[in-house]
Scaffold this motif. Sequence first.
Motif, mmCIF file in Angstrom:
data_model
loop_
_atom_site.group_PDB
_atom_site.id
_atom_site.type_symbol
_atom_site.label_atom_id
_atom_site.label_comp_id
_atom_site.label_asym_id
_atom_site.label_seq_id
_atom_site.Cartn_x
_atom_site.Cartn_y
_atom_site.Cartn_z
ATOM 1 N N THR A 88 0.876 -1.161 -0.090
ATOM 2 C CA THR A 88 -0.149 -0.035 -0.011
ATOM 3 C C THR A 88 0.893 1.281 -0.001
ATOM 4 O O THR A 88 0.502 2.363 -0.369
ATOM 5 C CB THR A 88 -0.831 -0.114 1.236
ATOM 6 N N HIS A 89 2.176 1.154 0.592
ATOM 7 C CA HIS A 89 2.982 2.287 0.703
ATOM 8 C C HIS A 89 4.376 1.740 0.803
ATOM 9 O O HIS A 89 4.613 0.484 1.206
ATOM 10 C CB HIS A 89 2.615 3.469 1.141
ATOM 11 N N TYR A 90 5.601 2.638 0.770
ATOM 12 C CA TYR A 90 6.726 1.875 0.983
ATOM 13 C C TYR A 90 7.447 1.782 2.445
ATOM 14 O O TYR A 90 8.329 1.078 2.499
ATOM 15 C CB TYR A 90 7.780 2.868 0.359
ATOM 16 N N GLY A 92 8.539 0.425 5.989
ATOM 17 C CA GLY A 92 9.077 -0.756 6.376
ATOM 18 C C GLY A 92 8.151 -1.410 7.208
ATOM 19 O O GLY A 92 8.085 -2.851 7.116
ATOM 20 N N ASP A 93 7.126 -1.171 7.871
ATOM 21 C CA ASP A 93 6.177 -1.995 8.723
ATOM 22 C C ASP A 93 5.191 -2.447 7.598
ATOM 23 O O ASP A 93 4.174 -3.149 7.972
ATOM 24 C CB ASP A 93 5.491 -1.100 9.614
ATOM 25 N N HIS A 94 5.255 -2.104 6.290
ATOM 26 C CA HIS A 94 4.266 -2.955 5.173
ATOM 27 C C HIS A 94 5.115 -3.629 4.044
ATOM 28 O O HIS A 94 4.409 -4.430 3.468
ATOM 29 C CB HIS A 94 3.558 -1.737 4.567
ATOM 30 N N THR A 95 6.374 -3.179 4.018
ATOM 31 C CA THR A 95 7.172 -3.866 3.123
ATOM 32 C C THR A 95 8.330 -4.937 3.462
ATOM 33 O O THR A 95 9.019 -5.210 2.672
ATOM 34 C CB THR A 95 7.803 -2.766 2.126
ATOM 35 N N GLY A 175 -4.577 0.684 3.762
ATOM 36 C CA GLY A 175 -3.272 1.035 4.119
ATOM 37 C C GLY A 175 -3.165 2.033 5.141
ATOM 38 O O GLY A 175 -4.133 2.185 5.868
ATOM 39 N N ASP A 176 -2.376 2.736 5.244
ATOM 40 C CA ASP A 176 -2.041 4.058 6.416
ATOM 41 C C ASP A 176 -2.941 5.306 6.063
ATOM 42 O O ASP A 176 -2.776 6.199 6.686
ATOM 43 C CB ASP A 176 -0.872 4.258 6.591
ATOM 44 N N LEU A 177 -3.917 5.260 5.206
ATOM 45 C CA LEU A 177 -4.875 6.331 5.032
ATOM 46 C C LEU A 177 -5.876 5.950 6.005
ATOM 47 O O LEU A 177 -6.976 6.921 6.231
ATOM 48 C CB LEU A 177 -5.515 6.203 3.587
ATOM 49 N N GLY A 217 -5.086 0.489 8.301
ATOM 50 C CA GLY A 217 -3.562 0.344 8.010
ATOM 51 C C GLY A 217 -2.975 -0.164 9.654
ATOM 52 O O GLY A 217 -2.168 -1.030 9.795
ATOM 53 N N HIS A 218 -3.475 0.606 10.700
ATOM 54 C CA HIS A 218 -3.261 0.351 11.867
ATOM 55 C C HIS A 218 -4.686 0.328 12.888
ATOM 56 O O HIS A 218 -5.475 1.083 12.524
ATOM 57 C CB HIS A 218 -2.343 1.093 12.380
ATOM 58 N N GLY A 219 -4.831 -0.803 13.865
ATOM 59 C CA GLY A 219 -5.981 -0.838 14.708
ATOM 60 C C GLY A 219 -7.119 -1.708 14.245
ATOM 61 O O GLY A 219 -6.361 -2.486 13.089
HETATM 62 ZN ZN LIG Z 1 2.146 1.458 8.933
#
Ligand SMILES: [Zn+2]
Length: 281
Positions: A88-90, A92-95, A175-177, A217-219
């Motif tokens: 969803t984006h670059y 490190g906690d996603h890739t 993602g983190d949106l 993304g979180h929660g």
């Molecule tokens: Zn994140």
Amino acid sequence: MMLKKLAIACSFIALTAAADDRFANVEIKTTPIKGSVYMLEGSGGNIGVSAGEDGILIIDDQYAPLAERIAAALAEISPAPTRYVVNTHYHGDHTGSNAFFHEHKDATIFAHENVRVRLASDDKTAPATLPVVTYEDGVKFHFNGETIHVFHLPEAHTDGDSAVWFEQQNVLHTGDLFFNGRFPYIDLGAGGTVKGYIAAIETLLDKVTDDTIIIPGHGGLATPQDYAKTLDMIKQTNAYVQDLKRQGMGVEQIIEKGLPEEWADWSWRFINEERWIKTLY
Ligand SMILES: [Zn+2]
Ligand SMILES: [Zn+2]
């Protein structure tokens, strides 16, 4: 001299051990959402999963030390191979586990082109981490009887964000949106903007229906009402900070004054009230 070298070596080992410890007790929890769609939680961004007769597709893959645990959790859902990874984006906690899924599972990694540009600009990024297929606006997977629509939203959390829409099951991975119930992190140094973040949420809320299930993304799992609450919080705290700024207050003065009490529980370890005010300012 020797002693100094030894001390540096020891502190390096201590740091590495601390980094490993951070993940030592992380377990991957699997939540079936609907039909072929699942969510995995461990440490880092929530992972969306499509698992079925065509194989497995995952959205984001958390940190490298968790890669084998993520693969084991996927194997519990289905013995099928992991064919695709979407980032969803670059961050490190996603890739972080990209290289593992690329090298050990033969998965093809997809992301917005700025994800590849940002990862590639860091010397520490292993080549196998880089997305193999990149897009500007989006891409659709016709997979496991589902249409999985990945689409870009500009200048929001970063300059390379995608959201993922499972069209038939009516599940949205933001993602983190979306940081459910917390102040969001907006990466101003990587092309994110408050204005774009608000616009992205408005675009996504336009697409959802009352029964859409949202993987933030979180929660924890969320409803459109939860997402609307986040939008409301951002707009209200932003209006408050902009108003004080127009009255001539500096960022430090606004931090000292603080946000109205009603927003206190949105503060968390990573984005506390001070950091959120700085972002808005
Ligand atoms: Zn994140
Ligand atoms: Zn992020």
